[in-house]
Design an enzyme around this catalytic site. Structure first.
Site, PDB file in Angstrom:
ATOM      1  CG  HIS A  99      72.526  37.761  -6.720  1.00 38.88           C
ATOM      2  ND1 HIS A  99      73.823  37.595  -7.129  1.00 38.88           N
ATOM      3  CD2 HIS A  99      71.755  37.291  -7.727  1.00 38.88           C
ATOM      4  CE1 HIS A  99      73.827  37.039  -8.340  1.00 38.88           C
ATOM      5  NE2 HIS A  99      72.573  36.845  -8.719  1.00 38.88           N
ATOM      6  CD  GLU A 100      68.160  35.962  -7.158  1.00 40.65           C
ATOM      7  OE1 GLU A 100      67.662  36.314  -8.254  1.00 40.65           O
ATOM      8  OE2 GLU A 100      69.134  35.187  -7.094  1.00 40.65           O
ATOM      9  CB  CYS A 144      74.626  35.420 -11.698  1.00 40.76           C
ATOM     10  SG  CYS A 144      73.003  35.960 -12.267  1.00 40.76           S
ATOM     11  CG  LEU A 145      71.040  30.250 -11.882  1.00 37.33           C
ATOM     12  CD1 LEU A 145      69.584  29.934 -11.529  1.00 37.33           C
ATOM     13  CD2 LEU A 145      71.826  28.979 -12.116  1.00 37.33           C
ATOM     14  N   GLY A 150      68.340  31.298  -5.822  1.00 35.26           N
ATOM     15  CA  GLY A 150      67.429  32.405  -6.066  1.00 35.26           C
ATOM     16  C   GLY A 150      67.224  32.583  -7.554  1.00 35.26           C
ATOM     17  CG  HIS A 181      68.825  39.418 -11.248  1.00 37.03           C
ATOM     18  ND1 HIS A 181      69.521  39.380 -12.439  1.00 37.03           N
ATOM     19  CD2 HIS A 181      69.399  38.476 -10.459  1.00 37.03           C
ATOM     20  CE1 HIS A 181      70.472  38.463 -12.372  1.00 37.03           C
ATOM     21  NE2 HIS A 181      70.419  37.897 -11.173  1.00 37.03           N
ATOM     22  CD  GLN A 205      68.239  35.502 -12.595  1.00 34.49           C
ATOM     23  OE1 GLN A 205      67.688  35.432 -11.498  1.00 34.49           O
ATOM     24  NE2 GLN A 205      69.390  34.906 -12.864  1.00 34.49           N
TER      25      GLN A 205
END
Length: 170
Positions: free
Chosen positions: A135-136, A93-94, A45, A139, A50
């Site tokens: 999670h997304e 997480c990225l 995702g 953000h 991000q």
């Protein structure tokens, strides 16, 4: 084109994103670039903030880095229902390189939004898909996984990040 992923403690990652009012050619290009970036970085995702875009937009593919069979683009995603039951979710997480933690997430969620063509999207999710969506969407509300852990674990990560930034000359 692969985009740069912003990393904690980047201030813009803490901002609440604005709604997408119109799907423009520029937004479609951002979506394509986000998909390429997510796949190249083996993510499941990616949220627009991000990559420095403060809009309510996510791309997900919970099928995983090997399969890549379940790509979904959701504009203005919103959790409209969630279960009272929660599950433990080990997450990375990225935007938080080198950080993993266990977070309590709702076991099931229902998410609404639209796709890039303007069609309504409604996803009734459980298991891994429910976790990825939560999670997304976090953000988009300026919340990172480091915001969901205890003070000690966060302090340890902050120390590690400061060390990385110092060695990178930032």
């Amino acid at each position: 084109m692969k985009l740069d992923i912003l990393a904690y403690p980047e201030e813009s990652l803490k901002e609440v994103c604005s709604r997408v009012e119109e799907v423009t050619p520029e937004l479609k290009e951002i979506i394509d670039n986000m998909i390429e970036t997510m796949y190249e970085d083996d993510g499941v995702g990616l949220a627009a903030p991000q990559v420095g875009v403060q809009k309510r937009l996510i791309v997900i593919d919970p099928s995983g880095p090997k399969e890549r069979t379940d790509l979904q683009v959701i504009i203005n995603p919103e959790i409209v229902e969630k279960s009272s039951q929660k599950v433990d979710s080990e997450e990375a997480c990225l935007s938080c390189p080198g950080f993993k933690c266990v977070i309590k997430r709702h076991e099931t969620v229902t998410v609404t939004g639209t796709d890039p063509e303007g069609n309504d999207v409604r996803i009734e999710a459980d298991d891994f898909l429910a976790i990825v969506l939560q999670h997304e969407i976090d953000h988009l509300d300026g919340t990172l996984i480091v915001d969901r852990v205890g003070r000690l674990k966060r302090a340890m990560y902050d120390k590690k990040v400061k060390k990385w930034l110092k060695s990178a000359g930032k």
